[in-house]
Design a protein around this motif. Structure first.
Motif, PDB file in Angstrom:
ATOM      1  N   ILE A 107     -41.878  47.169-107.815  1.00 47.65           N
ATOM      2  CA  ILE A 107     -41.335  45.809-107.697  1.00 47.65           C
ATOM      3  C   ILE A 107     -40.582  45.444-108.971  1.00 47.65           C
ATOM      4  N   SER A 108     -41.191  45.723-110.110  1.00 49.40           N
ATOM      5  CA  SER A 108     -40.549  45.442-111.397  1.00 49.40           C
ATOM      6  C   SER A 108     -39.217  46.174-111.509  1.00 49.40           C
ATOM      7  N   ARG A 109     -39.220  47.438-111.130  1.00 50.04           N
ATOM      8  CA  ARG A 109     -38.004  48.265-111.230  1.00 50.04           C
ATOM      9  C   ARG A 109     -36.896  47.720-110.347  1.00 50.04           C
ATOM     10  N   GLN A 110     -37.238  47.341-109.129  1.00 54.95           N
ATOM     11  CA  GLN A 110     -36.236  46.848-108.194  1.00 54.95           C
ATOM     12  C   GLN A 110     -35.672  45.495-108.628  1.00 54.95           C
ATOM     13  N   TRP A 111     -36.542  44.589-109.056  1.00 55.31           N
ATOM     14  CA  TRP A 111     -36.061  43.262-109.436  1.00 55.31           C
ATOM     15  C   TRP A 111     -35.231  43.323-110.719  1.00 55.31           C
ATOM     16  N   GLN A 112     -35.550  44.278-111.595  1.00 56.06           N
ATOM     17  CA  GLN A 112     -34.775  44.408-112.824  1.00 56.06           C
ATOM     18  C   GLN A 112     -33.339  44.856-112.552  1.00 56.06           C
ATOM     19  N   LYS A 113     -33.110  45.489-111.416  1.00 49.36           N
ATOM     20  CA  LYS A 113     -31.742  45.879-111.056  1.00 49.36           C
ATOM     21  C   LYS A 113     -30.832  44.669-110.958  1.00 49.36           C
ATOM     22  N   GLU A 114     -31.437  43.511-110.654  1.00 50.20           N
ATOM     23  CA  GLU A 114     -30.662  42.275-110.570  1.00 50.20           C
ATOM     24  C   GLU A 114     -30.977  41.352-111.746  1.00 50.20           C
ATOM     25  N   ALA A 115     -31.574  41.934-112.783  1.00 48.73           N
ATOM     26  CA  ALA A 115     -31.935  41.177-113.986  1.00 48.73           C
ATOM     27  C   ALA A 115     -32.776  39.949-113.641  1.00 48.73           C
ATOM     28  N   SER A 116     -33.667  40.112-112.674  1.00 49.25           N
ATOM     29  CA  SER A 116     -34.531  39.007-112.269  1.00 49.25           C
ATOM     30  C   SER A 116     -35.991  39.434-112.333  1.00 49.25           C
ATOM     31  N   VAL A 117     -36.873  38.502-112.050  1.00 54.17           N
ATOM     32  CA  VAL A 117     -38.311  38.743-112.134  1.00 54.17           C
ATOM     33  C   VAL A 117     -38.957  38.322-110.817  1.00 54.17           C
ATOM     34  N   ALA A 118     -39.811  39.181-110.285  1.00 49.69           N
ATOM     35  CA  ALA A 118     -40.501  38.893-109.024  1.00 49.69           C
ATOM     36  C   ALA A 118     -41.809  38.161-109.289  1.00 49.69           C
ATOM     37  N   ASP A 119     -42.039  37.105-108.535  1.00 47.09           N
ATOM     38  CA  ASP A 119     -43.330  36.424-108.572  1.00 47.09           C
ATOM     39  C   ASP A 119     -44.263  37.105-107.582  1.00 47.09           C
ATOM     40  N   ILE A 120     -45.457  37.452-108.043  1.00 47.42           N
ATOM     41  CA  ILE A 120     -46.400  38.197-107.209  1.00 47.42           C
ATOM     42  C   ILE A 120     -47.795  37.600-107.292  1.00 47.42           C
TER      43      ILE A 120
END
Length: 228
Positions: A107-120
């Motif tokens: 999840i961290s890797r994927q969201w970093q592709k858009e320079a964003s942070v996932a709330d989990i």
């Protein structure tokens, strides 16, 4: 009853449950679980004031979301495979079901592709049921500091799915344990870790969950009727 009438009835029950335990109803958010239900039902619920919808299957979310024109908010609440994470990026605002470090890393890797942070949320299997996902309580305590170091995720709280019981009082202890676990984690004061959300309670037991501190209740059948 129509979807609008069912939603109104549930909101009244939420307000009554909050009144019993001296909570602000605005602190409890209703997640309408729309799995197996058509986009038209979601649109109808949105017209009745429902904003937040939960899906359990990545494929279904991908197929359904483009058909919903209303500006709804999507949460992912089901078991999640790491190879499906990429399809949720940019589509969901909260993932309720993180139960292992490898999943959090993806999840961290994927969201970093858009320079964003996932709330989990971290999913806790309090009864250690083999049929359900989730980490055990001691595993969660180990996971929190490890996941907190990942740059692309933010831990916002915990989720649980307790054993089914006809009498909601029988599952009260599980809801209470989740709240106490959240309090224990919050007391550690780890950077980037918040315990603002407790996702617990479904159609048959959400009032008990609210009394024990739920901030997100996941309701499907009581809104949309039985699934086909």
């Amino acid at each position: 009853m129509t979807i609008s009438e069912r939603l109104a009835a549930i909101r009244r029950r939420i307000e009554n449950a909050c009144a019993r335990c001296d909570r602000d109803p605005n602190d409890v958010r209703l997640v309408a679980v729309s799995k197996k239900k058509p986009a038209a039902d979601i649109e109808q619920a949105h017209r009745a004031g429902q904003q937040l919808f939960g899906e359990s299957y990545v494929q279904e979310l991908m197929e359904k979301a483009p058909l919903v024109a209303a500006p709804v908010e999507w949460h992912f609440i089901g078991g999640l495979q790491s190879n499906k994470v990429k399809y949720l990026r940019g589509r969901v605002t909260l993932i309720h079901s993180v139960d292992r470090l490898s999943l959090a890393r993806e999840i961290s890797r994927q969201w970093q592709k858009e320079a964003s942070v996932a709330d989990i949320l971290l999913q806790v299997n309090l009864a250690r049921e083999e049929s359900k996902r989730g980490a055990a309580e001691d595993e969660v305590l180990e996971l929190v500091p490890q996941i907190a170091e990942l740059p692309g995720v933010r831990i916002r709280g915990l989720m649980t799915l307790p054993p089914y019981a006809e009498n909601p009082e029988d599952v009260r202890p599980y809801f209470r344990r989740l709240r106490r676990l959240a309090e224990q984690i919050a007391a550690a004061g780890l950077p980037g870790v918040e315990m603002r959300e407790l996702s617990m309670g479904m159609s048959h037991d959400f009032e008990t969950a609210i009394e024990e501190g739920a901030t997100l209740i996941r309701i499907g059948t009581a809104i949309f009727g039985a699934r086909n």
